[in-house]
Design a protein around this motif. Structure first.
Motif, PDB file in Angstrom:
ATOM      1  N   GLN A  80      -2.541 -21.530  20.251  1.00 30.93           N
ATOM      2  CA  GLN A  80      -3.322 -22.317  19.002  1.00 30.93           C
ATOM      3  C   GLN A  80      -4.718 -22.814  19.531  1.00 30.93           C
ATOM      4  OE1 GLN A  80       0.339 -24.287  18.403  1.00 30.93           O
ATOM      5  NE2 GLN A  80      -0.335 -24.732  16.585  1.00 30.93           N
ATOM      6  N   GLY A 157      -8.277 -34.596  22.887  1.00 35.00           N
ATOM      7  CA  GLY A 157      -7.371 -33.647  22.528  1.00 35.00           C
ATOM      8  C   GLY A 157      -6.073 -34.298  21.701  1.00 35.00           C
ATOM      9  N   GLY A 158      -5.261 -33.380  21.108  1.00 33.18           N
ATOM     10  CA  GLY A 158      -4.270 -34.190  20.095  1.00 33.18           C
ATOM     11  C   GLY A 158      -3.337 -34.925  20.748  1.00 33.18           C
ATOM     12  N   SER A 159      -2.916 -34.697  21.853  1.00 33.77           N
ATOM     13  CA  SER A 159      -1.830 -35.317  22.686  1.00 33.77           C
ATOM     14  C   SER A 159      -2.271 -36.824  22.834  1.00 33.77           C
ATOM     15  CB  SER A 159      -1.597 -34.802  23.853  1.00 33.77           C
ATOM     16  OG  SER A 159      -1.421 -33.394  23.704  1.00 33.77           O
ATOM     17  N   HIS A 195       5.556 -32.230  17.784  1.00 34.31           N
ATOM     18  CA  HIS A 195       5.092 -31.872  18.926  1.00 34.31           C
ATOM     19  C   HIS A 195       5.742 -32.794  20.049  1.00 34.31           C
ATOM     20  CE1 HIS A 195       1.922 -31.173  21.810  1.00 34.31           C
ATOM     21  NE2 HIS A 195       1.886 -29.849  21.275  1.00 34.31           N
ATOM     22  N   CYS A 250       0.462 -28.945  10.343  1.00 36.85           N
ATOM     23  CA  CYS A 250       1.780 -28.296  10.382  1.00 36.85           C
ATOM     24  C   CYS A 250       2.594 -28.471  11.541  1.00 36.85           C
ATOM     25  CB  CYS A 250       1.663 -26.814  10.185  1.00 36.85           C
ATOM     26  SG  CYS A 250       0.679 -26.036  11.490  1.00 36.85           S
ATOM     27  N   THR A 252       4.283 -27.117  15.252  1.00 35.46           N
ATOM     28  CA  THR A 252       3.696 -26.308  16.179  1.00 35.46           C
ATOM     29  C   THR A 252       4.393 -24.829  16.087  1.00 35.46           C
ATOM     30  OG1 THR A 252       3.016 -28.107  17.469  1.00 35.46           O
ATOM     31  CG2 THR A 252       3.099 -26.096  18.613  1.00 35.46           C
ATOM     32  N   ASP A 277       0.770 -35.804  11.889  1.00 36.98           N
ATOM     33  CA  ASP A 277       0.165 -35.017  12.828  1.00 36.98           C
ATOM     34  C   ASP A 277      -0.513 -33.517  12.487  1.00 36.98           C
ATOM     35  OD1 ASP A 277      -0.325 -33.420  14.965  1.00 36.98           O
ATOM     36  OD2 ASP A 277       1.431 -33.684  16.255  1.00 36.98           O
ATOM     37  N   ALA A 279      -2.760 -31.697  14.068  1.00 39.66           N
ATOM     38  CA  ALA A 279      -3.685 -31.155  15.165  1.00 39.66           C
ATOM     39  C   ALA A 279      -4.065 -29.765  14.605  1.00 39.66           C
ATOM     40  CB  ALA A 279      -2.872 -31.223  16.467  1.00 39.66           C
ATOM     41  N   ASP A 306      -7.111 -31.686  15.207  1.00 43.80           N
ATOM     42  CA  ASP A 306      -7.964 -30.965  16.520  1.00 43.80           C
ATOM     43  C   ASP A 306      -9.130 -30.023  16.160  1.00 43.80           C
ATOM     44  OD1 ASP A 306      -6.310 -32.141  18.439  1.00 43.80           O
ATOM     45  OD2 ASP A 306      -5.336 -30.217  19.158  1.00 43.80           O
ATOM     46  N   HIS A 308     -10.502 -27.885  18.124  1.00 44.51           N
ATOM     47  CA  HIS A 308     -10.326 -26.747  19.201  1.00 44.51           C
ATOM     48  C   HIS A 308      -9.310 -25.644  18.709  1.00 44.51           C
ATOM     49  CE1 HIS A 308      -8.052 -29.687  20.923  1.00 44.51           C
ATOM     50  NE2 HIS A 308      -7.126 -28.666  21.208  1.00 44.51           N
ATOM     51  N   LYS A 309      -8.770 -26.186  17.427  1.00 42.24           N
ATOM     52  CA  LYS A 309      -7.762 -24.792  17.073  1.00 42.24           C
ATOM     53  C   LYS A 309      -8.541 -24.286  16.041  1.00 42.24           C
ATOM     54  CE  LYS A 309      -3.733 -27.368  18.723  1.00 42.24           C
ATOM     55  NZ  LYS A 309      -2.489 -28.137  18.792  1.00 42.24           N
TER      56      LYS A 309
END
Ligand code: PLP
Length: 478
Positions: A80, A157-159, A195, A250, A252, A277, A279, A306, A308-309
């Motif tokens: 992704q 980032g999502g994390s 995630h 949604c 992962t 979440d 992301a 996110d 960058h997805k």
């Protein structure tokens, strides 16, 4: 050779790389052993002697790009990660030049303003209202209620964004935790499909990963809102306090949305923090047609998203957004919120809202990616990838011996060939080794699946058909 000459040859090499990949040239992926690659790239000598310019630079780029995974290749269907809008890469260059570490306004007024406006746009898509920009209308800003406004920050980032959102949730339930540590009776409710960065965040918070309690789910692994109240009751009987309920929007693995409206109603009734979440899937908010999948998101307390997805921005940029901005301000320090809009402050110091101190101009990458094409084209692209997944699922189902895990709700499709889990892994191994196709694999619903993340606007149904034929051929060899 001047810098501009080097820059010119670098850009030419990159453009040729992307054009070749888009045309389907070469392998999508090749993984030589690292030691061999280090030797081939002559890294140690270049570090010792320098000279990475002109002809030497051109040779290096040739080797480097040759050993890079080709996201622009139509048969890249693995992870992704966006096939970046090329203008987004220009933003990375501008950021590298200006090096404005914009976490404090004075170290990057333009970068901070772009981030604030990009965040305001994202907050608006959720249905939340950002505070007016400092300087917009000072009179009406005076003495206003901070909790009336949503707030956010872009982070790496999502994390990290999930961790930040959970810190905001903790600040609401346990305001003393920053000084005294996290109370041991807190738990986080999330499904098994959430995630892994959620359980990481909970472990980082000092609660231990076991403080993630698996919420009840339906047959496809989505959070079952009807059974959530009884689950929360059981936690209360155990003497546990839910710090947050985490919904995936949604998930992962399968790309399915948890039912946000129903979950939000349960959380509101019990005054429990709802974290969404998003992301991967929050980008559907951009599409008038697809955004209904996220109905109810406006009732969440925090959301991550996110860029960058699905927003086509280069890595890495994630928004963490909180409905009542004061809790985000409290995530890392107390009493910070009023500082942001202090009258002497011409801009926003994002530093109070993020783990980071020095921060890249993440908003610029998002802005360039979107502003290059505009919102309508962005939405059309997201819809195209989602429709492609639906068509791919139909194509897969039509083939004998194939099974689809779930009707896609996003651009993610999980499927398998008849046979054991080990067969799916071996198929992916052989496919990756060959390198003409690149897909991923995941566990979901207790089984192993092959997985497509259809990120690439150049991927067509023909590519997916060719993939299925190749998988059948490989299976025939085994
Ligand atoms: C990708 C993803 C993450 C992690 O985001 P990174 O930007 O890779 O750190 C978290 N949650 C979900 C649902 C994701 O899809």
């Amino acid at each position: 050779m001047t810098f501009l000459d080097d820059a010119g040859l670098t850009l030419e090499a990159l453009a040729a790389y992307a054009a070749g990949a888009r045309a389907g040239e070469g392998r999508v992926i090749a993984q030589p052993p690292m030691a061999e690659l280090a030797r081939r790239l002559d890294l140690a000598r270049l570090i010792a002697d320098g000279g990475l310019t002109a002809e030497r630079l051109a040779r290096f780029l040739d080797l480097y790009l040759g050993a890079s995974t080709r996201l622009q290749h139509p048969r890249y269907m693995a992870h992704q990660v966006a096939v970046p809008a090329e203008h987004g890469a220009l933003a990375a260059l501008i950021d590298g030049f200006t090096n404005n570490a914009m976490a404090i306004y004075e170290m990057g007024p333009a970068a901070a303003t772009v981030e604030a406006v990009v965040l305001g746009w994202m907050l608006g898509k959720i249905g939340w209202r950002a505070a007016p920009l400092p300087g917009a209308d000072t009179a009406s800003n005076a003495g206003r209620d901070e909790t009336a406004f949503a707030g956010g920050v872009l982070t790496h980032g999502g994390s990290l964004a999930n961790l930040t959102a959970l810190l905001a949730a903790r600040a609401r339930l346990a305001p003393d935790a920053w000084e005294h540590g996290t109370p041991r009776d807190l738990v986080v409710v999330a499904t098994e499909a959430s995630h892994y960065s959620i359980s990481r965040a909970v472990a980082v918070l000092g609660l231990g990963a076991r403080a993630v309690r698996n919420a009840p789910t339906d047959a496809l692994g989505r959070l079952d809102a009807a059974r959530l109240p009884a689950f929360l009751d059981a936690l209360a009987r155990e003497g546990k306090r839910p710090m947050a309920v985490v919904a995936s929007a949604c998930s992962t693995a399968l790309g399915l949305y948890d039912p946000l409206s129903a979950i939000a109603a349960v959380c509101a009734a019990r005054d429990v923090w709802l974290h969404v979440d998003g992301a991967h899937g929050a980008s559907a908010l951009v599409s008038p047609r697809l955004r209904r999948r996220l109905a109810g998101i406006e009732a969440a307390h925090s959301v991550i998203w996110d860029a960058h997805k699905m927003l086509r921005a280069p890595v890495i940029s994630a928004a963490v957004m909180v409905r009542a901005s004061s809790f985000l301000d409290a995530a890392f320090r107390e009493e910070a919120s009023y500082l942001f809009h202090d009258k002497d402050q011409p801009g926003i110091d994002f530093i109070h809202r993020t783990l980071e101190c020095t921060k890249a101009a993440l908003g610029l990458k998002v802005f360039f990616a979107i502003a290059g094409m505009g919102e309508a084209a962005l939405a059309a692209g997201i819809e195209r990838q989602t429709d492609l997944a639906t068509e791919a699922a139909a194509l897969i189902r039509a083939r004998p011996d194939f099974e689809v895990a779930a009707e896609p709700e996003t651009n993610i499709v999980c499927f398998r060939l008849d046979g054991p889990d080990a067969l799916q892994l071996e198929l992916r191994r052989r496919l990756t080794e060959d390198g003409r196709f690149y897909i991923s694999s995941t566990e979901a619903l207790g089984r192993r699946w092959l997985r497509l993340a259809l990120m690439n606007p150049a991927t067509t149904l023909t590519d997916i058909g060719a993939l299925l034929t190749e998988l059948q051929r490989l299976a025939g060899e085994m």
